[in-house]
Scaffold this motif. Structure first.
Motif: not given
Lengths: 346, 136
Positions: A240-241, A65-71, A236, A244
């Protein structure tokens, strides 16, 4: 009006219980997987967070939850975000038709143990949902705009559609035995010790193999084969993605074990104990015992999934395709033929 | 009155809302410090070479087509299996005719080699072969 409110209330309680059950299952299976693999490989496994490391999966989820989401900048942002939602949502929705026990009778109200276990399309719903699950993974692979992801997504799509056929054919021989499409009916047809694993051993083997392939578990985990594809379709994904996809994998495993126990291991049936206990139909005690029997069978299947993963090496891709199309598909048809002929004479 | 399908739809909605809440909570909690190198496509630390949206193997399409045919077959077999005992031999023979027609299709695809993943690469002559004759 009052009746509808009652139905909605009961439904709401059931839905919340089932969704939390699936999440809890996913967390528990992550822990079990790590602990069992540790035992198999002569290690200790997680033992720091909580007693025996039991809180480890919750710590992992909190960290995700606390990790950065890299797109990645070349990715298609919309589908990149949609893919994990589809994958986890579909993993939940299979549980809509799974009956966890027979029924509970309070006053003159009959409460079924599941969202809609008596739905008339029955197993067709499971097949439909697994087909939708392919979209999540293929979209994840394509939208990342990464070569590893694309290859992983394509492999996964090809593998899942190939083994879905064998899975469907194995179920048809079960339907021939039960003459009923609903999962409750299939379980009722296996009363006592008439479990389909004894009556339909070939169908059981076909179905088991296909569910390994459908859930992308080892020895069929080619979509995420680390040595060649880094992480496969979820290369990639981060934060949280990624979580999931991870939870969906274990939720799918839970769904597959539940369906195997319902179709082949007799669901909540167990020889002698119900006659011995003698509880009335629809009583709370009976439902609790049935629930325990069903969960025990499901847990055994989950253990079997994990056991296989840490014992058998991965297949090659051509071997996987050969097994699906050239062995399991004809075997499934043959099994239906033999079952059909035998059923005509008894 | 809600049917079973209505309840399943409601359950879908609850499930997807639950997943959405998960995504939103993560969006609120997590940090965000993007930079060009972090956001580039991952290729094992090398500079990415071109995009990934390229032409891929045609065999995946062929496989999807075969799957479509047989999946429809499975869907037709499901109701057949449920009323099998009531219809008797008639249903049995009808279904054998239906399955044999599809099996002929499978045999055709199999013989054509579309089911085997390893296929010899077809020989395409090029100008270079004319100038430099092949050894064998």
């Amino acid at each position: 009006m009052n009746e509808i409110l009652w139905l909605l209330l009961i439904f709401g309680i059931k839905a919340i219980i089932i969704i939390s059950f699936v999440m809890l299952c996913a967390a528990a299976f992550v822990y079990l997987e790590r602990k069992i693999s540790a035992v198999i490989q002569n290690r200790i496994g997680p033992n720091r967070v909580g007693p025996f490391g039991l809180l480890q999966p919750f710590a992992d989820v909190l960290k995700l939850f606390l990790k950065e989401d890299i797109v990645p900048k070349n990715a298609n942002r919309f589908y990149h975000s949609l893919a994990p939602i589809i994958t986890l949502g579909v993993a939940f929705s299979v549980f809509a038709i799974i009956p966890f026990a027979s029924y509970l009778k309070i006053g003159d109200r009959v409460i079924h143990m599941g969202i809609a276990p008596n739905i008339n399309i029955g197993f067709l719903f499971v097949l439909a949902m697994t087909s939708v699950g392919v979209y999540g993974i293929t979209l994840a692979g394509w939208s990342s705009n990464n070569k590893y992801s694309l290859l992983g997504g394509l492999r996964s799509a090809a593998q899942m559609i190939s083994y879905e056929l064998a899975m469907g054919l194995a179920v048809i021989s079960i339907l021939l035995m039960s003459q009923d499409l609903t999962l409750t009916g299939i379980v009722e047809a296996q009363k006592g010790l008439k479990w389909n694993i004894f009556l339909q051993p070939l169908a059981f083997i076909i179905f088991l193999t296909s569910s390994f392939a459908e859930t992308n578990r080892s020895p069929f985990d080619l979509p995420e084969a680390e040595p060649e594809l880094v992480g496969g379709y979820n290369t990639e994904y981060s934060g949280m993605k990624f979580g999931m996809f991870f939870l969906a994998e274990y939720a799918n495993m839970a769904a597959a074990s539940a369906i195997i126990s319902l179709l082949f291991l007799g669901g909540w049936n167990f020889p002698f104990i119900y006659e011995w206990l003698g509880f009335a139909n629809g009583s709370v005690e009976l439902v609790l015992v049935q629930l325990l029997v069903f969960l025990a069978k499901m847990l055994f299947m989950v253990f079997f999934f994990i056991w296989t993963r840490w014992s058998i090496p991965r297949f090659r891709y051509d071997q996987l395709m050969n097994l699906g199309w050239k062995i399991l598909l004809p075997l499934g048809l043959l099994n239906i033929l033999v079952t059909g002929i035998i059923l005509m004479y008894i | 009155m809600l049917t079973d399908f209505g309840f399943i739809l409601l359950y879908f909605i609850i499930g997807f809302v639950f997943v959405g809440i998960g995504i939103l909570t993560a969006a609120v909690l997590r940090p965000s410090h993007p930079n060009p190198i972090k956001n580039s496509t991952y290729e094992c630390g090398e500079e990415p070479m071109g995009g990934a949206w390229i032409k891929f193997n045609i065999r995946f399409y062929v496989l999807a087509l075969i799957f479509l045919l047989f999946d429809v077959e499975v869907v037709f077999l499901l109701p057949w299996a449920v009323v099998y005992k009531q219809l008797g031999w008639f249903a049995f023979i009808e279904m054998i005719v239906f399955v044999v027609i599809l099996l002929a299709g499978l045999a055709y695809v199999w013989a054509k080699g579309d089911l085997s993943w390893e296929r010899p690469r077809p020989y395409i002559p090029s100008l270079r072969d004319l100038v430099v004759p092949k050894k064998d």
